[in-house]
Design a protein around this motif. Sequence first.
Motif, PDB file in Angstrom:
ATOM      1  N   VAL A  26     -29.845 -21.077 -33.717  1.00  0.00           N
ATOM      2  CA  VAL A  26     -28.576 -21.745 -34.001  1.00  0.00           C
ATOM      3  C   VAL A  26     -28.700 -22.779 -35.114  1.00  0.00           C
ATOM      4  O   VAL A  26     -27.724 -23.062 -35.817  1.00  0.00           O
ATOM      5  N   SER A  27     -29.895 -23.320 -35.330  1.00  0.00           N
ATOM      6  CA  SER A  27     -30.083 -24.315 -36.381  1.00  0.00           C
ATOM      7  C   SER A  27     -30.524 -23.712 -37.704  1.00  0.00           C
ATOM      8  O   SER A  27     -30.335 -24.315 -38.763  1.00  0.00           O
ATOM      9  N   SER A  28     -31.133 -22.514 -37.675  1.00  0.00           N
ATOM     10  CA  SER A  28     -31.734 -21.937 -38.881  1.00  0.00           C
ATOM     11  C   SER A  28     -30.960 -20.753 -39.449  1.00  0.00           C
ATOM     12  O   SER A  28     -31.224 -20.342 -40.586  1.00  0.00           O
ATOM     13  N   ILE A  29     -30.035 -20.170 -38.709  1.00  0.00           N
ATOM     14  CA  ILE A  29     -29.320 -18.983 -39.174  1.00  0.00           C
ATOM     15  C   ILE A  29     -28.595 -19.304 -40.484  1.00  0.00           C
ATOM     16  O   ILE A  29     -27.942 -20.340 -40.617  1.00  0.00           O
ATOM     17  N   SER A  30     -28.722 -18.413 -41.467  1.00  0.00           N
ATOM     18  CA  SER A  30     -28.182 -18.721 -42.789  1.00  0.00           C
ATOM     19  C   SER A  30     -27.699 -17.475 -43.520  1.00  0.00           C
ATOM     20  O   SER A  30     -27.746 -17.407 -44.744  1.00  0.00           O
ATOM     21  N   ASP A  31     -27.261 -16.475 -42.775  1.00  0.00           N
ATOM     22  CA  ASP A  31     -26.803 -15.240 -43.410  1.00  0.00           C
ATOM     23  C   ASP A  31     -25.525 -14.748 -42.754  1.00  0.00           C
ATOM     24  O   ASP A  31     -24.857 -15.491 -42.027  1.00  0.00           O
ATOM     25  N   VAL A  32     -25.194 -13.477 -42.967  1.00  0.00           N
ATOM     26  CA  VAL A  32     -23.944 -12.914 -42.458  1.00  0.00           C
ATOM     27  C   VAL A  32     -23.884 -12.939 -40.930  1.00  0.00           C
ATOM     28  O   VAL A  32     -22.793 -13.015 -40.339  1.00  0.00           O
ATOM     29  N   ASN A  33     -25.036 -12.923 -40.260  1.00  0.00           N
ATOM     30  CA  ASN A  33     -25.052 -12.950 -38.803  1.00  0.00           C
ATOM     31  C   ASN A  33     -24.646 -14.305 -38.230  1.00  0.00           C
ATOM     32  O   ASN A  33     -24.504 -14.453 -37.020  1.00  0.00           O
ATOM     33  N   SER A  34     -24.435 -15.279 -39.112  1.00  0.00           N
ATOM     34  CA  SER A  34     -23.899 -16.569 -38.682  1.00  0.00           C
ATOM     35  C   SER A  34     -22.515 -16.427 -38.072  1.00  0.00           C
ATOM     36  O   SER A  34     -22.080 -17.306 -37.310  1.00  0.00           O
ATOM     37  N   THR A  35     -21.809 -15.357 -38.391  1.00  0.00           N
ATOM     38  CA  THR A  35     -20.485 -15.149 -37.791  1.00  0.00           C
ATOM     39  C   THR A  35     -20.556 -15.138 -36.276  1.00  0.00           C
ATOM     40  O   THR A  35     -19.585 -15.488 -35.607  1.00  0.00           O
ATOM     41  N   TRP A  68     -23.762 -16.344 -34.487  1.00  0.00           N
ATOM     42  CA  TRP A  68     -24.648 -17.380 -33.966  1.00  0.00           C
ATOM     43  C   TRP A  68     -24.159 -18.790 -34.255  1.00  0.00           C
ATOM     44  O   TRP A  68     -24.253 -19.663 -33.399  1.00  0.00           O
ATOM     45  N   ASN A  69     -23.670 -19.010 -35.442  1.00  0.00           N
ATOM     46  CA  ASN A  69     -23.179 -20.337 -35.821  1.00  0.00           C
ATOM     47  C   ASN A  69     -22.472 -20.204 -37.161  1.00  0.00           C
ATOM     48  O   ASN A  69     -23.137 -20.110 -38.209  1.00  0.00           O
ATOM     49  N   PRO A  70     -21.148 -20.199 -37.183  1.00  0.00           N
ATOM     50  CA  PRO A  70     -20.432 -19.955 -38.445  1.00  0.00           C
ATOM     51  C   PRO A  70     -20.744 -20.969 -39.532  1.00  0.00           C
ATOM     52  O   PRO A  70     -20.528 -20.692 -40.719  1.00  0.00           O
ATOM     53  N   ALA A  71     -21.276 -22.142 -39.163  1.00  0.00           N
ATOM     54  CA  ALA A  71     -21.644 -23.130 -40.173  1.00  0.00           C
ATOM     55  C   ALA A  71     -22.711 -22.591 -41.115  1.00  0.00           C
ATOM     56  O   ALA A  71     -22.818 -23.020 -42.267  1.00  0.00           O
ATOM     57  N   GLY A  72     -23.528 -21.650 -40.659  1.00  0.00           N
ATOM     58  CA  GLY A  72     -24.592 -21.089 -41.484  1.00  0.00           C
ATOM     59  C   GLY A  72     -24.105 -20.237 -42.628  1.00  0.00           C
ATOM     60  O   GLY A  72     -24.884 -19.895 -43.532  1.00  0.00           O
ATOM     61  N   LEU A  73     -22.821 -19.872 -42.643  1.00  0.00           N
ATOM     62  CA  LEU A  73     -22.280 -19.052 -43.727  1.00  0.00           C
ATOM     63  C   LEU A  73     -22.334 -19.772 -45.071  1.00  0.00           C
ATOM     64  O   LEU A  73     -22.284 -19.132 -46.125  1.00  0.00           O
ATOM     65  N   LEU A  74     -22.438 -21.101 -45.059  1.00  0.00           N
ATOM     66  CA  LEU A  74     -22.488 -21.847 -46.316  1.00  0.00           C
ATOM     67  C   LEU A  74     -23.777 -21.606 -47.083  1.00  0.00           C
ATOM     68  O   LEU A  74     -23.887 -21.974 -48.264  1.00  0.00           O
ATOM     69  N   GLN A  75     -24.787 -20.962 -46.452  1.00  0.00           N
ATOM     70  CA  GLN A  75     -26.051 -20.675 -47.133  1.00  0.00           C
ATOM     71  C   GLN A  75     -25.997 -19.360 -47.914  1.00  0.00           C
ATOM     72  O   GLN A  75     -26.929 -19.035 -48.643  1.00  0.00           O
ATOM     73  N   LEU A  76     -24.901 -18.605 -47.765  1.00  0.00           N
ATOM     74  CA  LEU A  76     -24.781 -17.330 -48.461  1.00  0.00           C
ATOM     75  C   LEU A  76     -24.662 -17.536 -49.962  1.00  0.00           C
ATOM     76  O   LEU A  76     -23.958 -18.433 -50.430  1.00  0.00           O
ATOM     77  N   GLU A  77     -25.337 -16.660 -50.703  1.00  0.00           N
ATOM     78  CA  GLU A  77     -25.221 -16.677 -52.162  1.00  0.00           C
ATOM     79  C   GLU A  77     -24.409 -15.508 -52.682  1.00  0.00           C
ATOM     80  O   GLU A  77     -23.982 -15.512 -53.841  1.00  0.00           O
ATOM     81  N   ASP A  78     -24.190 -14.495 -51.852  1.00  0.00           N
ATOM     82  CA  ASP A  78     -23.441 -13.319 -52.273  1.00  0.00           C
ATOM     83  C   ASP A  78     -22.795 -12.680 -51.050  1.00  0.00           C
ATOM     84  O   ASP A  78     -23.084 -13.050 -49.905  1.00  0.00           O
TER      85      ASP A  78
END
Length: 355
Positions: A44-53, A55-65
């Motif tokens: 929940v703290s490290s997710i940073s890709d499309v699967n953030s939808t 686990w934690n939608p806040a991680g979507l901000l790490q997407l580059e594409d």
Amino acid sequence: MKKLVFLLLFSTLGVNAQNNSKYSNEFLNIGVDAQSIGMSNAVVSSISDVNSTYWNPAGLLQLEDKQISLMHSNYFANIATYNFVAYATPIDDNSALGFSMIRFGVDDILDTTQLIDDQGNINFDRISLFSTADYAFLFSYARRLKLKNLTYGVNIKIIRRIIGDFSSSWGFGMDFGIQFKTSNNWNFGLMARDITTTYNSWSINEERLGDIQNAIEGQNQEIPSGTEITIPKLQLGVSKQLDIKNSYTLLAALDLMIKFEENNDIISTNFASINPALGLEFGYLDLVFLRLGMGNFQNELQFDNSKELSFQPNFGIGFKYKSIEMDYAFTDIGNQSIALYSNIFSLKFDLNLFR
């Protein structure tokens, strides 16, 4: 026969869930993507890709594409299938959108309610097939706050549950997530699921229910309540990314799953129960990954009324090349928990792969 037994269990759980909300929409607690499951969901703290939808939608901000994720797994000795698809895209430097869909179902179940006709004759031509399935549609939005390295995200989810033509339901709920990343690679996260409580409204086909009730004389059940409520849950996480010599990396994570109920979790009170999850990911050149996890700690009641601690170990591997990543996870290694063995496969890729 196995599918028929599973249906009976599934139906019983579904009926009980309408009277006991803490087991509502349990398919949403399984988890998605082999990378995360390999780490026992401690992401929940490290997710940073499309699967953030999920686990934690806040991680979507790490997407580059723009990114797509696909997952498939089987449960209960291949009786049930669990599938996940997700799409996410950055809007600008401070916001992102995502959409995901989950289906957990059992197909080709024998409907034997019409097996015996009005004259008492058995007619196998009257047997038909049906499916029971749970669907979840998640619409995600993430935004960066003015405070540096702090992001938040919101899920709006629509739930559809179908048991053949016997009954069906619609549900609605919301999730809220936060992530905070420090300059020295510490990550903190919070995911609050069903913050509004999630309501499922059931519609029951009384005529088809009568086919079941009339099968065994004197064994009829009352029609269950038409409303099902899922109470909120919290997932708190902390993780640390370490860079090791010779292009090796290590990600270590600890998550706490908090439910506001008393159950068999390793820490349980009248107010809440807490279940820890530990995850490790070893990486080499951002190309090959080995993952280990341990979670689902339970005080399992034995036949002599004593309690024994059980847990679920997970193992996973991943391969990444440019914009595509393939992951595999294997759960319940060594039969340490009561869960059945499961193999999970997932695929993730950026859409720039096709440019």
